[in-house]
Design a protein around this motif. Structure first.
Motif, PDB file in Angstrom:
ATOM      1  N   SER A 135       0.836  -1.187   0.000  1.00  0.00           N
ATOM      2  CA  SER A 135       0.000   0.000   0.000  1.00  0.00           C
ATOM      3  C   SER A 135       0.879   1.248   0.000  1.00  0.00           C
ATOM      4  O   SER A 135       1.852   1.340   0.765  1.00  0.00           O
ATOM      5  CB  SER A 135      -0.913   0.000   1.227  1.00  0.00           C
ATOM      6  N   LEU A 136       0.513   2.241  -0.860  1.00  0.00           N
ATOM      7  CA  LEU A 136       1.252   3.493  -0.943  1.00  0.00           C
ATOM      8  C   LEU A 136       0.269   4.651  -0.973  1.00  0.00           C
ATOM      9  O   LEU A 136      -0.679   4.666  -1.776  1.00  0.00           O
ATOM     10  CB  LEU A 136       2.119   3.517  -2.202  1.00  0.00           C
ATOM     11  N   GLY A 137       0.488   5.614  -0.098  1.00  0.00           N
ATOM     12  CA  GLY A 137      -0.314   6.824  -0.097  1.00  0.00           C
ATOM     13  C   GLY A 137       0.587   8.040  -0.137  1.00  0.00           C
ATOM     14  O   GLY A 137       1.548   8.133   0.639  1.00  0.00           O
ATOM     15  N   SER A 138       0.273   8.993  -1.058  1.00  0.00           N
ATOM     16  CA  SER A 138       1.117  10.175  -1.200  1.00  0.00           C
ATOM     17  C   SER A 138       0.228  11.386  -1.489  1.00  0.00           C
ATOM     18  O   SER A 138      -0.548  11.379  -2.450  1.00  0.00           O
ATOM     19  CB  SER A 138       2.134   9.986  -2.327  1.00  0.00           C
ATOM     20  N   ALA A 144      -1.535   5.076   4.771  1.00  0.00           N
ATOM     21  CA  ALA A 144      -1.411   3.808   4.048  1.00  0.00           C
ATOM     22  C   ALA A 144      -1.485   2.654   5.035  1.00  0.00           C
ATOM     23  O   ALA A 144      -0.838   2.682   6.093  1.00  0.00           O
ATOM     24  CB  ALA A 144      -0.098   3.755   3.272  1.00  0.00           C
ATOM     25  N   VAL A 145      -2.298   1.649   4.705  1.00  0.00           N
ATOM     26  CA  VAL A 145      -2.458   0.463   5.539  1.00  0.00           C
ATOM     27  C   VAL A 145      -2.313  -0.772   4.654  1.00  0.00           C
ATOM     28  O   VAL A 145      -2.925  -0.842   3.576  1.00  0.00           O
ATOM     29  CB  VAL A 145      -3.823   0.438   6.256  1.00  0.00           C
ATOM     30  N   SER A 146      -1.531  -1.747   5.117  1.00  0.00           N
ATOM     31  CA  SER A 146      -1.339  -2.996   4.376  1.00  0.00           C
ATOM     32  C   SER A 146      -1.442  -4.170   5.342  1.00  0.00           C
ATOM     33  O   SER A 146      -0.866  -4.142   6.433  1.00  0.00           O
ATOM     34  CB  SER A 146       0.015  -3.001   3.667  1.00  0.00           C
ATOM     35  N   VAL A 147      -2.188  -5.218   4.923  1.00  0.00           N
ATOM     36  CA  VAL A 147      -2.417  -6.389   5.776  1.00  0.00           C
ATOM     37  C   VAL A 147      -2.211  -7.658   4.951  1.00  0.00           C
ATOM     38  O   VAL A 147      -2.713  -7.772   3.825  1.00  0.00           O
ATOM     39  CB  VAL A 147      -3.844  -6.387   6.367  1.00  0.00           C
ATOM     40  N   GLY A 148      -1.491  -8.631   5.516  1.00  0.00           N
ATOM     41  CA  GLY A 148      -1.328  -9.948   4.910  1.00  0.00           C
ATOM     42  C   GLY A 148      -1.679 -11.037   5.901  1.00  0.00           C
ATOM     43  O   GLY A 148      -1.201 -11.018   7.043  1.00  0.00           O
ATOM     44  N   VAL A 149      -2.551 -11.967   5.503  1.00  0.00           N
ATOM     45  CA  VAL A 149      -3.009 -13.038   6.385  1.00  0.00           C
ATOM     46  C   VAL A 149      -2.909 -14.373   5.659  1.00  0.00           C
ATOM     47  O   VAL A 149      -3.310 -14.484   4.496  1.00  0.00           O
ATOM     48  CB  VAL A 149      -4.460 -12.811   6.853  1.00  0.00           C
ATOM     49  N   SER A 150      -2.398 -15.389   6.350  1.00  0.00           N
ATOM     50  CA  SER A 150      -2.315 -16.740   5.791  1.00  0.00           C
ATOM     51  C   SER A 150      -2.766 -17.748   6.841  1.00  0.00           C
ATOM     52  O   SER A 150      -2.250 -17.745   7.966  1.00  0.00           O
ATOM     53  CB  SER A 150      -0.890 -17.051   5.328  1.00  0.00           C
ATOM     54  N   LEU A 151      -3.721 -18.606   6.466  1.00  0.00           N
ATOM     55  CA  LEU A 151      -4.261 -19.625   7.369  1.00  0.00           C
ATOM     56  C   LEU A 151      -4.148 -20.989   6.694  1.00  0.00           C
ATOM     57  O   LEU A 151      -4.584 -21.155   5.549  1.00  0.00           O
ATOM     58  CB  LEU A 151      -5.730 -19.335   7.695  1.00  0.00           C
ATOM     59  N   ALA A 152      -3.580 -21.968   7.402  1.00  0.00           N
ATOM     60  CA  ALA A 152      -3.413 -23.313   6.849  1.00  0.00           C
ATOM     61  C   ALA A 152      -3.770 -24.351   7.905  1.00  0.00           C
ATOM     62  O   ALA A 152      -3.202 -24.341   9.004  1.00  0.00           O
ATOM     63  CB  ALA A 152      -1.982 -23.520   6.373  1.00  0.00           C
ATOM     64  N   ALA A 193       3.608  -7.689   4.309  1.00  0.00           N
ATOM     65  CA  ALA A 193       2.804  -6.471   4.222  1.00  0.00           C
ATOM     66  C   ALA A 193       3.735  -5.266   4.267  1.00  0.00           C
ATOM     67  O   ALA A 193       4.584  -5.159   5.159  1.00  0.00           O
ATOM     68  CB  ALA A 193       1.792  -6.396   5.353  1.00  0.00           C
ATOM     69  N   VAL A 194       3.581  -4.359   3.295  1.00  0.00           N
ATOM     70  CA  VAL A 194       4.390  -3.145   3.222  1.00  0.00           C
ATOM     71  C   VAL A 194       3.444  -1.959   3.051  1.00  0.00           C
ATOM     72  O   VAL A 194       2.588  -1.959   2.148  1.00  0.00           O
ATOM     73  CB  VAL A 194       5.391  -3.198   2.057  1.00  0.00           C
ATOM     74  N   ALA A 195       3.576  -0.962   3.926  1.00  0.00           N
ATOM     75  CA  ALA A 195       2.770   0.251   3.844  1.00  0.00           C
ATOM     76  C   ALA A 195       3.702   1.455   3.864  1.00  0.00           C
ATOM     77  O   ALA A 195       4.556   1.569   4.753  1.00  0.00           O
ATOM     78  CB  ALA A 195       1.784   0.318   5.002  1.00  0.00           C
ATOM     79  N   VAL A 196       3.535   2.361   2.875  1.00  0.00           N
ATOM     80  CA  VAL A 196       4.383   3.563   2.755  1.00  0.00           C
ATOM     81  C   VAL A 196       3.483   4.775   2.605  1.00  0.00           C
ATOM     82  O   VAL A 196       2.595   4.802   1.729  1.00  0.00           O
ATOM     83  CB  VAL A 196       5.346   3.454   1.552  1.00  0.00           C
ATOM     84  N   LEU A 254       6.405 -11.058   7.568  1.00  0.00           N
ATOM     85  CA  LEU A 254       7.232  -9.856   7.528  1.00  0.00           C
ATOM     86  C   LEU A 254       6.331  -8.653   7.272  1.00  0.00           C
ATOM     87  O   LEU A 254       5.580  -8.626   6.290  1.00  0.00           O
ATOM     88  CB  LEU A 254       8.283  -9.956   6.430  1.00  0.00           C
ATOM     89  N   SER A 255       6.396  -7.656   8.159  1.00  0.00           N
ATOM     90  CA  SER A 255       5.610  -6.436   7.985  1.00  0.00           C
ATOM     91  C   SER A 255       6.527  -5.231   8.081  1.00  0.00           C
ATOM     92  O   SER A 255       7.410  -5.164   8.939  1.00  0.00           O
ATOM     93  CB  SER A 255       4.504  -6.346   9.037  1.00  0.00           C
ATOM     94  N   VAL A 256       6.294  -4.250   7.169  1.00  0.00           N
ATOM     95  CA  VAL A 256       7.120  -3.045   7.106  1.00  0.00           C
ATOM     96  C   VAL A 256       6.206  -1.838   6.981  1.00  0.00           C
ATOM     97  O   VAL A 256       5.360  -1.778   6.076  1.00  0.00           O
ATOM     98  CB  VAL A 256       8.098  -3.091   5.911  1.00  0.00           C
ATOM     99  N   GLY A 257       6.371  -0.879   7.874  1.00  0.00           N
ATOM    100  CA  GLY A 257       5.619   0.360   7.815  1.00  0.00           C
ATOM    101  C   GLY A 257       6.565   1.556   7.766  1.00  0.00           C
ATOM    102  O   GLY A 257       7.469   1.671   8.605  1.00  0.00           O
ATOM    103  N   VAL A 258       6.374   2.432   6.779  1.00  0.00           N
ATOM    104  CA  VAL A 258       7.244   3.605   6.606  1.00  0.00           C
ATOM    105  C   VAL A 258       6.367   4.839   6.424  1.00  0.00           C
ATOM    106  O   VAL A 258       5.408   4.828   5.622  1.00  0.00           O
ATOM    107  CB  VAL A 258       8.171   3.445   5.395  1.00  0.00           C
ATOM    108  N   ALA A 259       6.683   5.901   7.175  1.00  0.00           N
ATOM    109  CA  ALA A 259       5.956   7.163   7.044  1.00  0.00           C
ATOM    110  C   ALA A 259       6.960   8.315   6.993  1.00  0.00           C
ATOM    111  O   ALA A 259       7.906   8.359   7.782  1.00  0.00           O
ATOM    112  CB  ALA A 259       4.995   7.356   8.210  1.00  0.00           C
ATOM    113  N   ALA A 260       6.732   9.261   6.057  1.00  0.00           N
ATOM    114  CA  ALA A 260       7.596  10.437   5.935  1.00  0.00           C
ATOM    115  C   ALA A 260       6.716  11.658   5.715  1.00  0.00           C
ATOM    116  O   ALA A 260       5.924  11.697   4.763  1.00  0.00           O
ATOM    117  CB  ALA A 260       8.585  10.263   4.789  1.00  0.00           C
TER     118      ALA A 260
END
Length: 332
Positions: A135-138, A144-152, A193-196, A254-260
């Motif tokens: 997710s990218l918001g500018s 910006a919000v990003s979510v990843g889910v895995s169920l097994a 999940a990556v949110a910028v 792996l989750s990464v959140g970046v805000a500037a």
């Protein structure tokens, strides 16, 4: 998507599901019958049942969302992957409420007759699932919000048995009852999940991943003689039940959140990985309420678990970074 000076919003959602089920009943048997090999026939009586079951499941969900605007911008991306796999077999070789006379002798070779009941099950589940979101918001102010889910979820629940029940059985040589189970689960769940968020005002970003894998093996493996059975043999009588079960799992997020932002920047990232594995088998070899006689050989009863192994890896990594000329907050 892109917008003008008033603002813009974007959302992306990806989902995948995989559901697989194998349910078999495989049997070799003599029931409510009379079988007579004859005095001059040295042929063997053999009941063999074999089952091989395999499931390969692959499910990957991906989502991307981009919002760019001269005004306010908001972006949301979510990816969800679900996998459920089940093997539930019944594998049997048996003599039930029958009469089997197998005492023949070959007059030229003096070879005698044997009786063998064998039931074997081999089950494999290989399951791979993954969810990836970006997710990218500018804009002048952005989020910006990003979510990843895995169920097994994977289950092997088999019944494998070789038995003589309520029958009269006679052999001129040996009698063998063998039940064997071999189960393997390999499960891997991956999420990213990556949110910028970038702006010349306020920027907020959030990224989160969640993994859950549950794997269960509950097999019943039995070799037995029961229920008033009358079994007589010239040679050895053996009852053997053997089980081997393995579970290997990987749960990685792996989750990464970046805000500037020029004024205020805030970034949050969360990662959760759960792995639950269970092996709860029943392996039995027995004689119960029966008459069993060997005139010259041994009577052996053996129940074995040759290998029950669980190898599990659960890893969650979260990274967040906030950059601002004024106020910045970063949490993970």
């Amino acid at each position: 998507s892109t917008g003008g000076t008033t603002g813009n919003k974007a959302a992306g959602i990806g989902a995948t599901t995989a559901t697989n089920d194998i349910t078999n009943k495989i049997r070799s048997y003599i029931s409510n019958s009379k079988v007579n090999q004859g005095q001059t026939n040295s042929g063997n009586v053999s009941l063999t049942t074999t089952s091989n079951s395999d499931i390969l499941a692959i499910g990957i969900a991906a989502s991307a969302s981009v919002a760019v605007s001269g005004g306010n911008a908001g972006s949301l991306a979510a990816a969800v992957a679900f996998s459920e796999n089940t093997i539930n077999n019944t594998v049997e070789s048996f003599i039930d409420s029958a009469s089997v006379d197998n005492v023949g002798i070959n007059s030229s070779t003096t070879e005698t007759s044997s009786l063998e009941l064998s039931a074997t099950d081999t089950s494999r589940i290989h399951a791979f699932s993954g969810g990836i979101g970006f997710s990218l918001g500018s804009g002048s102010n952005s989020g910006a919000v990003s979510v990843g889910v895995s169920l097994a979820y994977n289950t092997i629940n088999n019944n494998t048995s070789a038995y003589i029940d309520g029958s009269v059985v006679t052999s001129g040589s040996t009698i063998g009852l063998n039940a064997t189970s071999d189960a393997t689960i390999l499960s891997a769940a991956f999420t990213g999940a990556v949110a910028v968020a970038t702006s010349n005002g306020t920027s907020l970003s959030g990224a989160g991943t969640g993994n859950e894998t549950r794997n269960t093996v509950t097999n019943k493996t039995k070799a037995y003689i029961n229920n008033s059975a009358d079994v007589d043999s010239t040679g050895a009588i053996s009852l053997t039940a053997t089980d081997s079960s393995d579970i290997e799992t990987y749960s990685i997020g792996l989750s990464v959140g970046v805000a500037a932002g020029d004024n205020v920047a805030g970034a949050v990232s969360i990662g959760v990985s759960l792995a639950e594995n269970t092996i709860k088998n029943t392996t039995q070899a027995y004689i119960d309420t029966a008459n069993v006689d060997s005139s010259t050989g041994d009577i052996s009863i053996s129940a074995n678990t040759t290998a029950s192994t669980i190898y599990s890896n659960a890893i969650a990594v979260s990274l967040s970074a906030a950059f601002s000329k004024d106020t910045s907050v970063s949490m993970r």
